[in-house]
Design an enzyme around this catalytic site. Structure first.
Site, PDB file in Angstrom:
ATOM      1  N   ASP A 231       0.862  -1.172   0.000  1.00 56.09           N
ATOM      2  CA  ASP A 231       0.000   0.000   0.000  1.00 56.09           C
ATOM      3  C   ASP A 231       0.912   1.240   0.000  1.00 56.09           C
ATOM      4  O   ASP A 231       2.147   1.139  -0.001  1.00 56.09           O
ATOM      5  CB  ASP A 231      -0.988  -0.029   1.176  1.00 56.09           C
ATOM      6  CG  ASP A 231      -2.204   0.857   0.912  1.00 56.09           C
ATOM      7  OD1 ASP A 231      -2.165   1.700  -0.006  1.00 56.09           O
ATOM      8  OD2 ASP A 231      -3.218   0.723   1.639  1.00 56.09           O
TER       9      ASP A 231
HETATM   10  C1  BGC Z   1      -5.225   3.047   0.305  1.00 56.64           C
HETATM   11  C2  BGC Z   1      -5.464   1.959  -0.709  1.00 56.64           C
HETATM   12  C3  BGC Z   1      -5.394   2.501  -2.113  1.00 56.64           C
HETATM   13  C4  BGC Z   1      -4.052   3.168  -2.294  1.00 56.64           C
HETATM   14  C5  BGC Z   1      -3.841   3.714  -3.689  1.00 56.64           C
HETATM   15  C6  BGC Z   1      -3.978   3.843  -0.023  1.00 56.64           C
HETATM   16  O1  BGC Z   1      -3.860   4.957   0.783  1.00 56.64           O
HETATM   17  O2  BGC Z   1      -5.102   2.473   1.582  1.00 56.64           O
HETATM   18  O3  BGC Z   1      -6.711   1.346  -0.469  1.00 56.64           O
HETATM   19  O4  BGC Z   1      -5.590   1.480  -3.032  1.00 56.64           O
HETATM   20  O5  BGC Z   1      -3.936   4.232  -1.365  1.00 56.64           O
HETATM   21  O6  BGC Z   1      -4.573   4.850  -3.917  1.00 56.64           O
END
Ligand code: BGC
Length: 768
Positions: free
Chosen positions: A321
């Site tokens: 993430d």
């Molecule tokens: C979130 C994810 C997301 C990623 C990309 C993160 O902050 O936890 O769910 O897919 O950002 O945008």
């Protein structure tokens, strides 16, 4: 008891052996190759050949994912377009060999803007790099292609889950994928497979609710809808089961803070929805940003390799993430510096780092390989997965977006589906004296902060991350608009009453209420997600509470609409409310669905996919332990006593259950299935839909059993007076329990099945 224990791994049944000696029968889900791209022999050869020609720097570059912002001359805002900085793009793609990009740099863009930008990036990647490897572009299309202007926005997952109709999740997955792919967005960071078991968490609305069976079913078909049969199709994307594992239950409710989850619960509650998504073919997972039991998941070999790869058998791609390798240093403090963090994460099992703002990861990783701290064959494993996914997506042949112009973005069909999900997901939780549906002759007062705003209907992840930039929204009707439309302007008065944070003119509200026959009180919360959505208090805001109390005080019949991203406590005034409609974030057509239900044009059929707490400490789920039961008559134990329970939901008609029959084969669980049948009749005067839920109770077990668990469900439409027999077949998996070591096992003994008000207890094996 133990001596009679049947170990499934001793039978001819799929077995998973966890590290730490944990043995887990998989329930038939695990099989070799889960998530592995399906390539022709020729494609597989091309991947190997390409890999053999890559330099180390090219390889580690493939493992890096950068946000679009890194190549922006100007980020996008409601008032200005995104402008690509060609020099930066070349630097990132040609010099740093970046293999993947993600995200909208700012806010949603038109399909043409997306195609231009992704197309230009692909031209650079395929035309100007030594080996011409295309990029894979990742996006959060989490309820439709929500970063594409004009695309279909669907209700968020929690409202979708309330339909209890996996078929709707499958279709939403399909349109989401098609509309994303048409813009060059071939990899979608959805579905969420985490469970809403901590109501304060800011991402409850992104989940399919608190129950593993419901969430698993909805997530699996979302994956199928998104990926289709052929990932290279112009309508398909690679789906992501996220966030692996245990992200959704931070102990304090604050996003990205520690969770403490025993192995029994990890295996019996949190893993199953992911297993369903894997069985459905999910090609990628995203890792939980946070920690479980003191170990950040990005550094957990136990979760990302031993469990995910070794035991579950997932062979797809693992992406981190956002900036989570860096967070191992400054947030989690398990690494002294970023190079050490990179080593930990790669050793743990990640394939791609969403770095996402700089290229340091690639340099650190190359250094680790050169120093011998990480082997090049370990890098090859990840790069092969990345290249194989790109190959399966057809990106080598068709890197340019939008080649198939037959895909209509925001088609009428897809918009109708969005409306249908809202109609079937909005949940009627209370209807005293059949206040609803209204006759149409009443004078109405509409009030509250969610009455005249489109933002709470949509929720976060709509045109921007937090979804609150109204300048980006097309002209979508609010609840007030739709109620006026349906009931006539002359019958509908409106007083805002309060914003989310400040009470308005409560005297004006009371005067308007005095003139009305019914008050439609529209409450909820400003949308938010992730850290910006952290809250200190689960109560609905004081301003809304004051408004609600002022309305209740008038003594007029009140219909409460809850348009919100997580359940906020309404106990202070709920007794004075006659009807309650929960909508979650029902999407752009949610206002219409609500008005239709209030007017009786649509018979509500949603069922609550989570337990709505009565008080901030009401953290229990419907599948709690027996010692957590509510016992008003004993010593005042306060157990499971939600304001509205999981599965609750009313209709404008009534249903009757009869004739529960359970047939357990003598050879079960070694062979056969438990066949369950029940008759359901619509006993009211209106056509309606009923969710038939089968709950199983393991009466006695060596690990304290849950009071019951949903094992199967079906939603059926019944005309007034119609009766139907609903059948379920339960395999051995449904009867497994998880022991102290995290093993899924079968313990013989008494079980009970409940469907509606019907219930039967039986033994396996049957008593002689
Ligand atoms: C979130 C994810 C997301 C990623 C990309 C993160 O902050 O936890 O769910 O897919 O950002 O945008």
């Amino acid at each position: 008891m133990r001596s009679r224990l049947v170990r499934f791994w001793a039978l001819a049944h799929v077995t998973i052996v966890l590290s730490l000696g944990i043995v887990v029968a998989s329930g038939g889900v695990a099989r070799a190759g889960l998530g592995a791209p399906e390539l022709t022999p020729d494609q597989a050869r091309r991947v190997d050949e390409l890999l053999s020609r890559m330099t180390l720097d090219e390889k580690v570059g493939q493992m890096m994912q950068l946000t679009l912002e890194t190549v922006a001359a100007q980020t996008a805002m409601a008032t200005r377009p995104f402008v690509l900085d060609e020099a930066k793009a070349r630097s990132m793609i040609v010099d740093h060999h970046t293999g993947s990009m993600l995200n909208a740099a700012g806010v949603a863009m038109t399909p043409d803007q997306w195609r231009d930008i992704v197309g230009r990036l692909q031209q650079i990647a395929t035309g100007e790099t030594r080996l011409g490897v295309p990029l894979i572009y990742g996006i959060d299309s989490v309820h439709g292609a929500n970063y594409v202007k004009g695309a279909t926005i669907f209700p968020h997952n929690l409202t979708l889950a309330a339909t209890f109709e996996p078929g709707l999740s499958r279709k939403a997955g399909y349109y989401t994928a098609a509309e994303s792919r048409a813009c060059g967005l071939a990899w979608n960071f959805a579905p969420v497979c985490g469970l809403a078991r901590m109501p304060a968490w800011s991402r409850v609305f992104e989940t399919f609710g608190e129950d593993p069976c419901l969430a698993g079913a909805m997530a699996a078909v979302s994956v199928e809808g998104q990926q289709g049969d052929d990932l290279s199709a112009a309508t398909a994307v690679a789906a992501t089961a996220k966030h692996f594992l245990g992200y959704s239950v931070p102990r304090t409710g604050r996003d990205r803070t520690p969770a403490y989850i025993p192995d029994t619960e990890l295996m019996d509650t949190y893993l199953p929805p992911f297993e369903e998504a894997f069985a459905a073919g999910a090609r990628t997972i995203m890792v939980n940003s946070s920690e479980i039991n003191g170990v950040p998941v990005h550094a957990s070999q136990r979760i990302l390799t031993d469990l995910l790869r070794g035991r579950v058998g997932f062979e797809g791609l693992v992406v981190t993430d956002w900036a989570d390798i860096q967070k191992l240093v400054n947030w989690h403090r398990v690494a002294e510096n970023e190079t050490e963090a990179t080593r930990l994460a790669v050793d743990a099992g990640i394939d791609m780092a969403m770095t996402p703002l700089d290229t340091r990861f690639a340099g650190q990783l190359a250094g680790l390989v050169r120093s011998g701290a990480i082997s090049e064959s370990r890098i090859d494993e990840s790069v092969r997965r990345i290249l194989a996914l790109k190959m399966e997506l057809g990106l080598f042949e068709h890197p340019m977006p939008g080649e198939d112009e037959t895909i209509e973005i925001g088609s009428d069909e897809a918009q109708m589906l969005s409306l249908e999900i809202a109609r079937r997901g909005v949940t009627l939780l209370r209807n005293r004296e059949n206040l609803l549906p209204l006759s149409g002759r009443e004078k109405l007062l509409v009030t509250g902060p969610t009455a005249d705003s489109v933002v709470p209907l949509h929720g976060a992840w709509t045109y921007s991350w937090q979804g609150t930039d109204t300048a980006l929204y097309p002209d979508t009707p609010t609840v007030l608009d739709e109620i006026r439309h349906r009931f006539g302007d002359e019958r509908v008065a409106y007083e805002p009453g309060a914003s989310f944070d400040e009470a308005g003119d409560l005297d004006a509200v009371a005067r308007a209420a005095a003139d009305a026959d019914v008050v439609i009180l529209c409450l909820g919360a400003q949308p938010s997600a992730e850290k910006p959505g952290d809250i200190a208090n689960l109560d609905i805001s004081p301003a809304q509470q004051q408004l609600a109390e002022a309305i209740v005080e008038t003594g007029k019949p009140v219909v409460l609409l809850l348009i919100e991203n997580r359940p906020r406590i309404i106990t202070a005034f709920e007794k004075g409310v006659d009807a309650v409609l929960w909508a979650g974030h029902p999407g752009p057509h949610g206002s219409r669905a609500l008005a239709e239900i209030i007017a009786g044009d649509v018979n509500p059929s949603g069922r609550l996919p989570f337990s709505y707490p009565r008080d901030p400490q009401g953290l229990l789920t419907y599948d709690h332990k027996h010692s957590e039961r509510f016992d008003a008559g004993g010593h005042g134990e306060r157990g499971y006593d939600p304001l509205f329970a999981f599965g609750e939901g009313l209709s404008y008609t009534t249903f009757e259950y009869t004739g529960l029959e359970i047939d357990v084969p003598a050879s079960f669980p070694e062979t056969g299935k438990v066949a369950v049948r029940v008759r359901v009749r619509n006993t009211g005067a209106r056509d309606g839909a009923e969710v038939v839920g089968l709950y199983l109770t393991d009466e006695v077990a060596s690990i304290t059993p849950r009071v019951r668990r949903l094992k199967a469900f079906d939603k059926i439409d019944l005309r007034a007076g119609e009766e139907r027999t609903v059948s379920f077949d339960l395999g051995p998996d449904a009867f497994l329990m998880v022991d102290a070591g995290g093993r899924r096992e079968f313990e013989p003994g008494a079980f009970a099945i409940q469907i509606g008000d019907q219930s039967q207890t039986f033994r396996i094996p049957a008593a002689d």
